[in-house]
Scaffold this motif. Structure first.
Motif, PDB file in Angstrom:
ATOM      1  N   LYS A  84       0.837  -1.203   0.000  1.00 54.26           N
ATOM      2  CA  LYS A  84       0.000   0.000   0.000  1.00 54.26           C
ATOM      3  C   LYS A  84       0.873   1.254   0.000  1.00 54.26           C
ATOM      4  O   LYS A  84       0.595   2.214  -0.722  1.00 54.26           O
ATOM      5  CB  LYS A  84      -0.918  -0.015   1.219  1.00 54.26           C
ATOM      6  CG  LYS A  84      -1.896   1.131   1.256  1.00 54.26           C
ATOM      7  CD  LYS A  84      -2.829   1.029   2.453  1.00 54.26           C
ATOM      8  CE  LYS A  84      -3.753   2.222   2.498  1.00 54.26           C
ATOM      9  NZ  LYS A  84      -4.639   2.178   3.664  1.00 54.26           N
ATOM     10  N   THR A 114       3.884   5.666 -13.314  1.00 54.69           N
ATOM     11  CA  THR A 114       3.156   4.463 -13.686  1.00 54.69           C
ATOM     12  C   THR A 114       4.006   3.275 -13.250  1.00 54.69           C
ATOM     13  O   THR A 114       5.153   3.432 -12.816  1.00 54.69           O
ATOM     14  CB  THR A 114       2.957   4.392 -15.206  1.00 54.69           C
ATOM     15  OG1 THR A 114       4.260   4.332 -15.821  1.00 54.69           O
ATOM     16  CG2 THR A 114       2.181   5.590 -15.736  1.00 54.69           C
ATOM     17  N   TYR A 115       3.445   2.075 -13.383  1.00 55.59           N
ATOM     18  CA  TYR A 115       4.256   0.885 -13.101  1.00 55.59           C
ATOM     19  C   TYR A 115       5.488   0.875 -14.003  1.00 55.59           C
ATOM     20  O   TYR A 115       6.591   0.569 -13.549  1.00 55.59           O
ATOM     21  CB  TYR A 115       3.458  -0.404 -13.331  1.00 55.59           C
ATOM     22  CG  TYR A 115       2.402  -0.682 -12.293  1.00 55.59           C
ATOM     23  CD1 TYR A 115       2.714  -0.753 -10.942  1.00 55.59           C
ATOM     24  CD2 TYR A 115       1.083  -0.889 -12.670  1.00 55.59           C
ATOM     25  CE1 TYR A 115       1.748  -1.023  -9.989  1.00 55.59           C
ATOM     26  CE2 TYR A 115       0.098  -1.163 -11.729  1.00 55.59           C
ATOM     27  CZ  TYR A 115       0.442  -1.225 -10.399  1.00 55.59           C
ATOM     28  OH  TYR A 115      -0.522  -1.500  -9.460  1.00 55.59           O
ATOM     29  N   ALA A 140       2.387   1.779  -3.457  1.00 57.37           N
ATOM     30  CA  ALA A 140       1.387   2.333  -4.374  1.00 57.37           C
ATOM     31  C   ALA A 140       1.168   3.816  -4.112  1.00 57.37           C
ATOM     32  O   ALA A 140       1.154   4.630  -5.056  1.00 57.37           O
ATOM     33  CB  ALA A 140       0.072   1.567  -4.238  1.00 57.37           C
ATOM     34  N   GLU A 141       1.018   4.180  -2.842  1.00 57.58           N
ATOM     35  CA  GLU A 141       0.794   5.588  -2.505  1.00 57.58           C
ATOM     36  C   GLU A 141       1.960   6.456  -2.949  1.00 57.58           C
ATOM     37  O   GLU A 141       1.763   7.529  -3.527  1.00 57.58           O
ATOM     38  CB  GLU A 141       0.594   5.740  -0.993  1.00 57.58           C
ATOM     39  CG  GLU A 141      -0.725   5.196  -0.497  1.00 57.58           C
ATOM     40  CD  GLU A 141      -0.810   5.156   1.027  1.00 57.58           C
ATOM     41  OE1 GLU A 141       0.174   5.490   1.725  1.00 57.58           O
ATOM     42  OE2 GLU A 141      -1.882   4.753   1.525  1.00 57.58           O
ATOM     43  N   ARG A 142       3.171   5.994  -2.692  1.00 56.51           N
ATOM     44  CA  ARG A 142       4.358   6.786  -3.044  1.00 56.51           C
ATOM     45  C   ARG A 142       4.561   6.845  -4.554  1.00 56.51           C
ATOM     46  O   ARG A 142       4.949   7.869  -5.099  1.00 56.51           O
ATOM     47  CB  ARG A 142       5.602   6.224  -2.356  1.00 56.51           C
ATOM     48  CG  ARG A 142       5.550   6.265  -0.846  1.00 56.51           C
ATOM     49  CD  ARG A 142       5.392   7.707  -0.345  1.00 56.51           C
ATOM     50  NE  ARG A 142       5.457   7.787   1.082  1.00 56.51           N
ATOM     51  CZ  ARG A 142       6.461   8.314   1.765  1.00 56.51           C
ATOM     52  NH1 ARG A 142       7.492   8.844   1.154  1.00 56.51           N
ATOM     53  NH2 ARG A 142       6.427   8.340   3.079  1.00 56.51           N
ATOM     54  N   ARG A 143       4.271   5.744  -5.242  1.00 62.58           N
ATOM     55  CA  ARG A 143       4.412   5.717  -6.707  1.00 62.58           C
ATOM     56  C   ARG A 143       3.431   6.695  -7.336  1.00 62.58           C
ATOM     57  O   ARG A 143       3.803   7.519  -8.183  1.00 62.58           O
ATOM     58  CB  ARG A 143       4.168   4.299  -7.237  1.00 62.58           C
ATOM     59  CG  ARG A 143       4.222   4.204  -8.754  1.00 62.58           C
ATOM     60  CD  ARG A 143       3.944   2.802  -9.245  1.00 62.58           C
ATOM     61  NE  ARG A 143       2.634   2.302  -8.878  1.00 62.58           N
ATOM     62  CZ  ARG A 143       1.498   2.637  -9.485  1.00 62.58           C
ATOM     63  NH1 ARG A 143       1.496   3.493 -10.499  1.00 62.58           N
ATOM     64  NH2 ARG A 143       0.343   2.128  -9.092  1.00 62.58           N
ATOM     65  N   LEU A 144       2.176   6.620  -6.911  1.00 58.50           N
ATOM     66  CA  LEU A 144       1.158   7.510  -7.458  1.00 58.50           C
ATOM     67  C   LEU A 144       1.436   8.964  -7.085  1.00 58.50           C
ATOM     68  O   LEU A 144       1.254   9.859  -7.910  1.00 58.50           O
ATOM     69  CB  LEU A 144      -0.225   7.080  -6.974  1.00 58.50           C
ATOM     70  CG  LEU A 144      -0.703   5.726  -7.507  1.00 58.50           C
ATOM     71  CD1 LEU A 144      -1.970   5.274  -6.787  1.00 58.50           C
ATOM     72  CD2 LEU A 144      -0.906   5.771  -9.014  1.00 58.50           C
ATOM     73  N   GLY A 145       1.898   9.175  -5.862  1.00 60.04           N
ATOM     74  CA  GLY A 145       2.242  10.527  -5.424  1.00 60.04           C
ATOM     75  C   GLY A 145       3.369  11.140  -6.235  1.00 60.04           C
ATOM     76  O   GLY A 145       3.432  12.360  -6.420  1.00 60.04           O
ATOM     77  N   GLU A 165       2.247  -4.460  -4.996  1.00 62.36           N
ATOM     78  CA  GLU A 165       1.268  -3.474  -4.534  1.00 62.36           C
ATOM     79  C   GLU A 165      -0.077  -4.124  -4.247  1.00 62.36           C
ATOM     80  O   GLU A 165      -0.720  -3.824  -3.242  1.00 62.36           O
ATOM     81  CB  GLU A 165       1.090  -2.365  -5.566  1.00 62.36           C
ATOM     82  CG  GLU A 165       2.255  -1.419  -5.642  1.00 62.36           C
ATOM     83  CD  GLU A 165       2.007  -0.265  -6.596  1.00 62.36           C
ATOM     84  OE1 GLU A 165       0.858  -0.066  -7.041  1.00 62.36           O
ATOM     85  OE2 GLU A 165       2.979   0.461  -6.883  1.00 62.36           O
ATOM     86  N   GLY A 186       3.703  10.509  -9.328  1.00 63.05           N
ATOM     87  CA  GLY A 186       3.228  10.594 -10.707  1.00 63.05           C
ATOM     88  C   GLY A 186       3.811   9.528 -11.609  1.00 63.05           C
ATOM     89  O   GLY A 186       3.901   9.724 -12.823  1.00 63.05           O
TER      90      GLY A 186
END
Length: 82
Positions: A7, A19-20, A10-15, A38, A17
């Motif tokens: 989790k 993508t996988y 995922a939060e840090r990746r999305l934060g 994730e 900006g």
């Protein structure tokens, strides 16, 4: 020993900006494996090397995307190392 927190990844990746595929390019860890990590929310335990690569790809410390293992085996090893 530390385990990855899917989790948090995922939060840090999305934060950030990313993508996988973006994180895969930055970390050297495949996009498919990142997605599984994730989505499993820490039911998988990648090697310390893989965790370090992911953290580096996110420009974070390992501690930012992991949690300490509290299982008896790891807890005993920590106590003995102290």
């Amino acid at each position: 020993m530390r385990h990855i927190d899917g989790k948090k990844v995922a939060e840090r990746r999305l934060g950030a900006g990313l993508t996988y595929r973006g994180l895969a390019a930055a970390s050297g860890v495949s996009a498919g494996y990142l997605a599984k990590l994730e989505q499993s929310n820490a039911t998988r335990s990648p090697s310390a090397e893989v965790i370090a690569k992911i953290a580096k790809g996110l420009r974070l410390d390992v501690e930012d995307i992991t949690f300490p293992c509290l299982c008896p085996c790891c807890s005993n090893a920590l106590a003995e190392a102290s």
